[in-house]
Design an enzyme around this catalytic site. Structure first.
Site, PDB file in Angstrom:
ATOM      1  N   THR A  83      12.624  -6.216  11.494  1.00  0.00           N
ATOM      2  CA  THR A  83      13.675  -5.211  11.289  1.00  0.00           C
ATOM      3  C   THR A  83      13.891  -4.455  12.469  1.00  0.00           C
ATOM      4  O   THR A  83      12.785  -4.181  13.289  1.00  0.00           O
ATOM      5  CB  THR A  83      13.237  -3.650  10.197  1.00  0.00           C
ATOM      6  N   CYS A 197      20.786  -4.805  13.598  1.00  0.00           N
ATOM      7  CA  CYS A 197      20.311  -4.546  12.460  1.00  0.00           C
ATOM      8  C   CYS A 197      20.382  -5.914  11.694  1.00  0.00           C
ATOM      9  O   CYS A 197      21.057  -6.706  11.860  1.00  0.00           O
ATOM     10  CB  CYS A 197      20.956  -3.850  11.580  1.00  0.00           C
TER      11      CYS A 197
END
Length: 233
Positions: A83, A197
């Site tokens: 992430t 992202c």
């Protein structure tokens, strides 16, 4: 082959993309029935997301550091934090373990530099776009100029990530909104745009726009495969 450690589940939608990319990468390099050696710890994202929005970053660091220790104990040779946003606490996690973290911003920056990109747009969560832990690293460590969308556009990008992409919702209308924001960044001088992202590539791919896109999931996984096979004969 080295064993790749993964901190996943943030969200599991993008972690699945990581797992697929790692195994496809190893198969591409070695052929046959080869696949990646992986130790994966998948967290409950609801707990992490709640702490993010409360600003309780030290608690997220504690959760992820504990998970990282488990991955290290299982035999991983290095670690991926799967992430972009949670690289905010990468230094805390690194301090808790002895194996190295392959930083997602460093992996992305190395690809940008190789391609001669000096000014780049950044899409991601509001935390990633607005705080300095990611764009500051690109600027200070790699001398890459980073542009982010206007406030209203940042709110759109962030909302779609949390309300749609992390829940597996892929909306053509949201794709059009993203493409408009990408085009606006290009008009401001961005030579390319980082999909900062790990869920964004579920919505927007390179064939959707003429603006060069840098998918951080794909880049991070490719660098991990390269590292895992570095000493492979």
């Amino acid at each position: 082959m080295k064993t790749i450690g993964m901190l996943g589940g943030m969200s599991w939608e993008s972690t699945a993309s990581y797992y697929k990319a790692l195994n496809q990468g190893v198969k591409s390099k070695l052929g046959g029935l080869h696949s990646a050696k992986v130790h994966l710890y998948s967290v409950d994202f609801a707990e992490i997301e709640a702490l993010q929005h409360k600003g309780e970053w030290h608690q997220t660091a504690e959760i992820l550091s504990s998970a990282a220790k488990s991955v290290e104990a299982a035999g991983a040779d290095f670690l991926l934090i799967c992430t972009n946003t949670m690289h905010k606490v990468a230094d805390d996690i690194q301090a808790s373990i002895n194996i190295p973290i392959l930083h997602i911003a460093d992996a992305t920056a190395s690809q940008l530099i190789a391609d001669g990109v000096q000014k780049v747009g950044l899409l991601g969560t509001a935390f990633t776009m607005e705080q300095d832990f990611y764009k500051g690293r690109l600027k200070n460590k790699f001398a890459i100029d980073v542009l982010v969308p206007a406030k209203q556009d940042r709110e759109i990008v962030n909302r779609i990530i949390y309300d749609e992409l992390c829940r597996g919702v892929i909306s053509p209308a949201s794709r059009e909104q993203y493409l408009a924001i990408i085009a606006a960044l290009a008009e401001q001088g961005a030579e390319a745009v980082i999909l900062g992202c790990t869920e964004i590539a579920l919505l927007v791919q390179q064939q959707d726009t003429h603006v060069p896109l840098y998918d951080t999931t794909e880049i991070h996984a490719a660098k991990a495969v390269e590292l895992a096979l570095m000493d492979n004969k």
